[in-house]
Design a protein around this motif. Structure first.
Motif, PDB file in Angstrom:
ATOM      1  N   THR A   1       0.828  -1.203   0.000  1.00 54.83           N
ATOM      2  CA  THR A   1       0.000   0.000   0.000  1.00 54.83           C
ATOM      3  C   THR A   1       0.862   1.252   0.000  1.00 54.83           C
ATOM      4  OG1 THR A   1      -1.709  -1.194   1.217  1.00 54.83           O
ATOM      5  CG2 THR A   1      -1.841   1.214   1.205  1.00 54.83           C
ATOM      6  N   LYS A   2       1.974   1.200   0.773  1.00 61.30           N
ATOM      7  CA  LYS A   2       2.882   2.336   0.801  1.00 61.30           C
ATOM      8  C   LYS A   2       3.478   2.600  -0.574  1.00 61.30           C
ATOM      9  CE  LYS A   2       4.327   1.982   5.631  1.00 61.30           C
ATOM     10  NZ  LYS A   2       5.466   1.727   6.539  1.00 61.30           N
TER      11      LYS A   2
ATOM     12  N   GLN B   1      11.210  -1.511  -6.279  1.00 64.44           N
ATOM     13  CA  GLN B   1      12.217  -2.568  -6.267  1.00 64.44           C
ATOM     14  C   GLN B   1      13.292  -2.269  -5.241  1.00 64.44           C
ATOM     15  OE1 GLN B   1      13.582  -2.943 -10.282  1.00 64.44           O
ATOM     16  NE2 GLN B   1      11.647  -3.782 -11.046  1.00 64.44           N
ATOM     17  N   LEU B   2      13.713  -1.018  -5.186  1.00 65.30           N
ATOM     18  CA  LEU B   2      14.721  -0.641  -4.201  1.00 65.30           C
ATOM     19  C   LEU B   2      14.191  -0.840  -2.793  1.00 65.30           C
ATOM     20  CD1 LEU B   2      17.460   0.627  -3.543  1.00 65.30           C
ATOM     21  CD2 LEU B   2      16.379   2.879  -3.702  1.00 65.30           C
ATOM     22  N   THR B   3      12.948  -0.433  -2.575  1.00 67.99           N
ATOM     23  CA  THR B   3      12.357  -0.580  -1.244  1.00 67.99           C
ATOM     24  C   THR B   3      12.218  -2.048  -0.868  1.00 67.99           C
ATOM     25  OG1 THR B   3      11.119   1.469  -1.538  1.00 67.99           O
ATOM     26  CG2 THR B   3      10.356  -0.017   0.186  1.00 67.99           C
ATOM     27  N   LEU B   4      11.801  -2.904  -1.822  1.00 68.41           N
ATOM     28  CA  LEU B   4      11.672  -4.326  -1.546  1.00 68.41           C
ATOM     29  C   LEU B   4      13.020  -4.924  -1.179  1.00 68.41           C
ATOM     30  CD1 LEU B   4       9.956  -6.873  -1.482  1.00 68.41           C
ATOM     31  CD2 LEU B   4      10.371  -7.148  -3.933  1.00 68.41           C
ATOM     32  N   ALA B   5      14.070  -4.546  -1.892  1.00 74.26           N
ATOM     33  CA  ALA B   5      15.413  -5.049  -1.574  1.00 74.26           C
ATOM     34  C   ALA B   5      15.833  -4.602  -0.183  1.00 74.26           C
ATOM     35  CB  ALA B   5      16.414  -4.553  -2.614  1.00 74.26           C
TER      36      ALA B   5
ATOM     37  N   MET C   1      13.970  -6.673   2.389  1.00 74.92           N
ATOM     38  CA  MET C   1      14.530  -8.010   2.513  1.00 74.92           C
ATOM     39  C   MET C   1      15.822  -7.983   3.324  1.00 74.92           C
ATOM     40  SD  MET C   1      12.456 -10.124   1.202  1.00 74.92           S
ATOM     41  CE  MET C   1      13.521 -11.560   1.210  1.00 74.92           C
ATOM     42  N   ASP C   2      16.644  -6.970   3.105  1.00 70.67           N
ATOM     43  CA  ASP C   2      17.874  -6.840   3.887  1.00 70.67           C
ATOM     44  C   ASP C   2      17.553  -6.632   5.363  1.00 70.67           C
ATOM     45  OD1 ASP C   2      19.549  -7.202   1.749  1.00 70.67           O
ATOM     46  OD2 ASP C   2      19.812  -5.061   1.342  1.00 70.67           O
ATOM     47  N   ASP C   3      16.547  -5.811   5.632  1.00 73.57           N
ATOM     48  CA  ASP C   3      16.146  -5.580   7.024  1.00 73.57           C
ATOM     49  C   ASP C   3      15.640  -6.868   7.664  1.00 73.57           C
ATOM     50  OD1 ASP C   3      16.811  -2.943   6.832  1.00 73.57           O
ATOM     51  OD2 ASP C   3      14.771  -2.217   6.502  1.00 73.57           O
ATOM     52  N   LEU C   4      14.885  -7.663   6.881  1.00 73.20           N
ATOM     53  CA  LEU C   4      14.362  -8.917   7.409  1.00 73.20           C
ATOM     54  C   LEU C   4      15.493  -9.884   7.727  1.00 73.20           C
ATOM     55  CD1 LEU C   4      12.029 -10.806   8.074  1.00 73.20           C
ATOM     56  CD2 LEU C   4      11.931 -11.429   5.659  1.00 73.20           C
ATOM     57  N   ARG C   5      16.459 -10.000   6.824  1.00 80.52           N
ATOM     58  CA  ARG C   5      17.600 -10.884   7.068  1.00 80.52           C
ATOM     59  C   ARG C   5      18.366 -10.447   8.311  1.00 80.52           C
ATOM     60  NH1 ARG C   5      18.208  -9.959   1.296  1.00 80.52           N
ATOM     61  NH2 ARG C   5      17.456 -11.780   0.123  1.00 80.52           N
ATOM     62  N   LEU C   6      18.528  -9.141   8.457  1.00 82.57           N
ATOM     63  CA  LEU C   6      19.239  -8.618   9.617  1.00 82.57           C
ATOM     64  C   LEU C   6      18.480  -8.928  10.901  1.00 82.57           C
ATOM     65  CD1 LEU C   6      21.621  -6.950  10.690  1.00 82.57           C
ATOM     66  CD2 LEU C   6      20.221  -4.890  10.355  1.00 82.57           C
TER      67      LEU C   6
END
Length: 262
Positions: free
Chosen positions: A5-6, A70-74, A77-82
């Protein structure tokens, strides 16, 4: 607000900004030209050019939106991995300490590992599952039952699963099947032996803890709101159960060697 939504909102903002600016930039000269020409074909040309500019502006806005999405999704994903790494790293560190301890200290250390494991899993589940509870159970043989080794979450501590009771027999049967279980909504489907609303939860996950040699216990996650746990939580629980299997095996007394008396 969810990320999709964002991203859609950002796309609309870009479009609503770019399109009027492009149209306004072109409108002044074109209107001036059309008024000077004072003809229908000039007005028609003006409208066609303006529409073309609007279409181009929309395409640019969409491309900007997509690249930002795409940048936000990447980044997400990095935040989730962290987040996952930060949650599970303390458990891995405690596991790495076990081989250097003597047997008695390993047994004491097992509870420390279990508490770190439930804390890690709870930190990953609780943001979307309100009042979640995470437990690690240990299988005991005398008498045959599962008792909680570590617990975090809602104040109610989990009761034991004792052989010879409907609840205990159902849990032990599940345990020795060595298969994970996920019940998103206990109002729609529930396992044998479930105590209904008296149990204080309407969704839960159970994952056996086992190695190729034996069954050690299980990891459970439950929450009062049906649908608040997800398949992703099941996968995380399976990772934690695998880590706990290492801890249980490390804390167990070594089996006698077949050549001990030779």
């Amino acid at each position: 607000m969810d990320p999709q939504t964002k991203r859609a909102g950002r796309g609309r903002t870009v479009a609503l900004t770019v399109v009027p600016l492009a149209a306004a930039a072109a409108a002044g000269p074109l209107i001036g030209y059309a008024s000077r020409a004072d003809s229908w074909w000039a007005a028609f040309l003006f409208g066609g050019i303006l529409l073309a500019l609007v279409a181009i502006a929309i395409q640019v806005a969409v491309k900007v939106r997509d690249s930002r999405a795409q940048l936000t999704l990447a980044e997400e994903m990095d935040d989730l991995r962290l987040t996952v790494r930060d949650a599970l790293l303390p458990v891995a560190s405690l596991l790495a300490e076990m081989p250097g301890l003597d047997l008695l200290r390993r047994v004491d250390h097992l509870r420390t590992v279990g508490q770190a494991a439930v804390a890690a899993l709870h930190s990953l589940v609780s943001p979307h599952a309100d009042r979640a509870r995470v437990n690690v159970y240990s299988l005991e043989t005398d008498p045959l039952q599962m008792v909680w080794l570590a617990h975090i979450g809602r104040g109610d501590k989990p009761g034991p699963f004792v052989a010879g009771t409907p609840r205990g027999d159902a849990a032990l049967e599940f345990l020795f099947e060595a298969k994970s279980a996920f019940y998103p909504n206990l109002g729609e489907a529930r396992p044998a032996g479930y105590g209904g609303t008296a149990s204080g939860y309407e969704t839960f996950i159970a994952v056996p803890v086992f190695t190729d040699k034996r069954v050690w216990g299980m990891v459970t996650v439950d929450a009062p709101t049906a649908g608040s746990l997800t398949p992703g939580d099941l996968h995380l629980s399976e990772v934690v159960a695998e880590m706990m299997s290492v801890a249980f095996a490390s804390a167990a007394a070594p089996e006698p060697s077949l050549h001990a008396n030779v």
